[in-house]
Design a protein around this motif. Structure first.
Motif, mmCIF file in Angstrom:
data_model
loop_
_atom_site.group_PDB
_atom_site.id
_atom_site.type_symbol
_atom_site.label_atom_id
_atom_site.label_comp_id
_atom_site.label_asym_id
_atom_site.label_seq_id
_atom_site.Cartn_x
_atom_site.Cartn_y
_atom_site.Cartn_z
ATOM 1 N N ASP A 120 -28.683 17.848 -18.664
ATOM 2 C CA ASP A 120 -27.289 18.425 -18.754
ATOM 3 C C ASP A 120 -26.467 17.429 -19.572
ATOM 4 O OD1 ASP A 120 -24.873 19.534 -17.925
ATOM 5 O OD2 ASP A 120 -24.793 18.914 -15.903
ATOM 6 N N TRP A 125 -22.220 17.891 -21.607
ATOM 7 C CA TRP A 125 -22.146 18.229 -20.060
ATOM 8 C C TRP A 125 -21.465 19.289 -19.916
ATOM 9 C CZ3 TRP A 125 -24.082 15.559 -16.180
ATOM 10 C CH2 TRP A 125 -23.554 15.663 -14.831
ATOM 11 N N LYS A 126 -22.010 20.187 -18.735
ATOM 12 C CA LYS A 126 -21.737 21.434 -18.102
ATOM 13 C C LYS A 126 -21.575 21.245 -16.544
ATOM 14 C CE LYS A 126 -21.803 23.722 -21.911
ATOM 15 N NZ LYS A 126 -20.368 23.933 -22.813
ATOM 16 N N GLY A 127 -22.237 20.334 -16.041
ATOM 17 C CA GLY A 127 -22.073 19.966 -14.773
ATOM 18 C C GLY A 127 -22.967 20.834 -14.103
ATOM 19 N N TRP A 128 -23.862 21.726 -14.405
ATOM 20 C CA TRP A 128 -24.634 22.502 -13.594
ATOM 21 C C TRP A 128 -25.664 21.624 -13.001
ATOM 22 C CZ3 TRP A 128 -29.573 21.420 -15.144
ATOM 23 C CH2 TRP A 128 -29.845 21.131 -16.619
ATOM 24 N N ASP A 131 -23.568 20.687 -9.657
ATOM 25 C CA ASP A 131 -23.214 21.815 -8.998
ATOM 26 C C ASP A 131 -24.558 22.717 -8.247
ATOM 27 O OD1 ASP A 131 -20.592 21.389 -9.604
ATOM 28 O OD2 ASP A 131 -20.708 22.824 -11.612
ATOM 29 N N TYR A 132 -25.595 22.743 -9.057
ATOM 30 C CA TYR A 132 -26.773 23.602 -8.555
ATOM 31 C C TYR A 132 -28.090 22.951 -8.289
ATOM 32 C CZ TYR A 132 -23.654 27.195 -9.882
ATOM 33 O OH TYR A 132 -22.188 28.244 -10.237
ATOM 34 N N GLY A 180 -15.012 14.515 -5.747
ATOM 35 C CA GLY A 180 -14.688 15.783 -6.636
ATOM 36 C C GLY A 180 -15.287 15.923 -7.963
ATOM 37 N N TRP A 181 -16.594 15.689 -7.920
ATOM 38 C CA TRP A 181 -17.368 15.796 -9.226
ATOM 39 C C TRP A 181 -17.775 17.102 -9.348
ATOM 40 C CZ3 TRP A 181 -20.985 10.932 -8.025
ATOM 41 C CH2 TRP A 181 -20.128 9.962 -8.090
ATOM 42 N N LEU A 182 -17.672 18.044 -8.603
ATOM 43 C CA LEU A 182 -18.103 19.429 -8.558
ATOM 44 C C LEU A 182 -17.242 20.539 -9.040
ATOM 45 C CD1 LEU A 182 -20.029 19.551 -5.094
ATOM 46 C CD2 LEU A 182 -20.950 18.943 -7.183
ATOM 47 N N ASN A 183 -17.729 21.637 -9.774
ATOM 48 C CA ASN A 183 -17.049 22.753 -10.440
ATOM 49 C C ASN A 183 -17.037 23.878 -9.284
ATOM 50 O OD1 ASN A 183 -16.042 21.234 -12.623
ATOM 51 N ND2 ASN A 183 -18.071 21.763 -13.591
ATOM 52 N N VAL A 184 -18.372 23.802 -8.917
ATOM 53 C CA VAL A 184 -18.768 24.841 -7.717
ATOM 54 C C VAL A 184 -19.187 24.186 -6.443
ATOM 55 C CG1 VAL A 184 -20.197 26.897 -7.276
ATOM 56 C CG2 VAL A 184 -19.524 26.322 -9.644
#
Length: 220
Positions: A120, A125-128, A131-132, A180-184
């Motif tokens: 990633d 960095w997209k955070g996937w 997140d997933y 709070g590190w997540l987008n989803v």
């Protein structure tokens, strides 16, 4: 009863040649009862490894060729290389830890999590990965631990290890949520919920056995 010096087994009847290796038989002068050898089932490990190496080379060549002919924003060779690197590291790890299932699962979860974060980061960095990938890997590990425990009918001592591993897998996505590190959010929430269910099942159905085992170990 005849004896094959090559296969080191006894052959019933008056055969002149061994049915396994076709060598000449001799008279058996021992008192053992072994008739035929135990031939374990197996596969050609070297052939499998050669096929994997060949497939890896083909994947790299194809990805590079496609990238050169059809340029895109995504660096396909890098993606392919990182995917193959993950595959080979996982294979090596499985082969080295194949005699310890719980340790194998723990190492695989750690390896896949680290590789996904590096991947990633490398592509921007997209955070996937947070997140997933990591929540999905944790859920898969919890499910694998549960199935393994049921299939292998593990003892209370092993359930303690599974209990601790399950708790560890559940903490990781929870930390992502708290910091709070997540987008989803929903993959991590599902992972935490699955971990709570897993730990509850262990406590309810194996709580007495675990308590007894801890009493023995801690001298309570």
């Amino acid at each position: 009863m005849q004896y094959c010096n090559h296969c080191q087994v006894k052959i019933r009847g008056n055969k002149e040649r061994c049915p396994l290796c076709k060598n000449m038989l001799s008279a058996d002068n021992s008192n053992g009862m072994r008739i035929y050898p135990q031939i374990p089932l197996g596969y050609d490990r070297h052939l499998v490894m050669r096929m994997l190496v060949f497939m890896s080379i083909v994947a790299l060549v194809v990805s590079f060729t496609v990238y050169m002919l059809v340029p895109a924003d995504i660096n396909l060779p890098i993606f392919t290389f990182l995917g193959l690197l993950s595959m080979w590291l996982s294979i090596i790890l499985v082969l080295r830890k194949r005699n310890n299932i719980t340790k194998n699962i723990m190492w695989l979860v750690t390896l896949v999590s680290i590789l996904s974060v590096l991947w990633d980061w490398r592509i921007g960095w997209k955070g996937w990965s947070l997140d997933y990938v990591i929540p999905a890997v944790c859920v898969a590990a919890i499910f694998t631990l549960y199935v393994t425990a049921k299939v292998m009918k593990l003892s209370a001592r092993d359930y303690i290890v599974y209990f601790l591993l399950g708790g560890l897998f559940g903490i990781v996505p929870l930390l992502f949520i708290l910091f709070g590190w997540l987008n989803v959010l929903y993959p991590s929430i599902i992972s935490v919920a699955a971990n709570i269910i897993f730990l509850s099942a262990i406590i309810i159905f194996q709580g007495e056995n675990i308590k007894s085992e801890l009493s023995k170990r801690m001298h309570l």
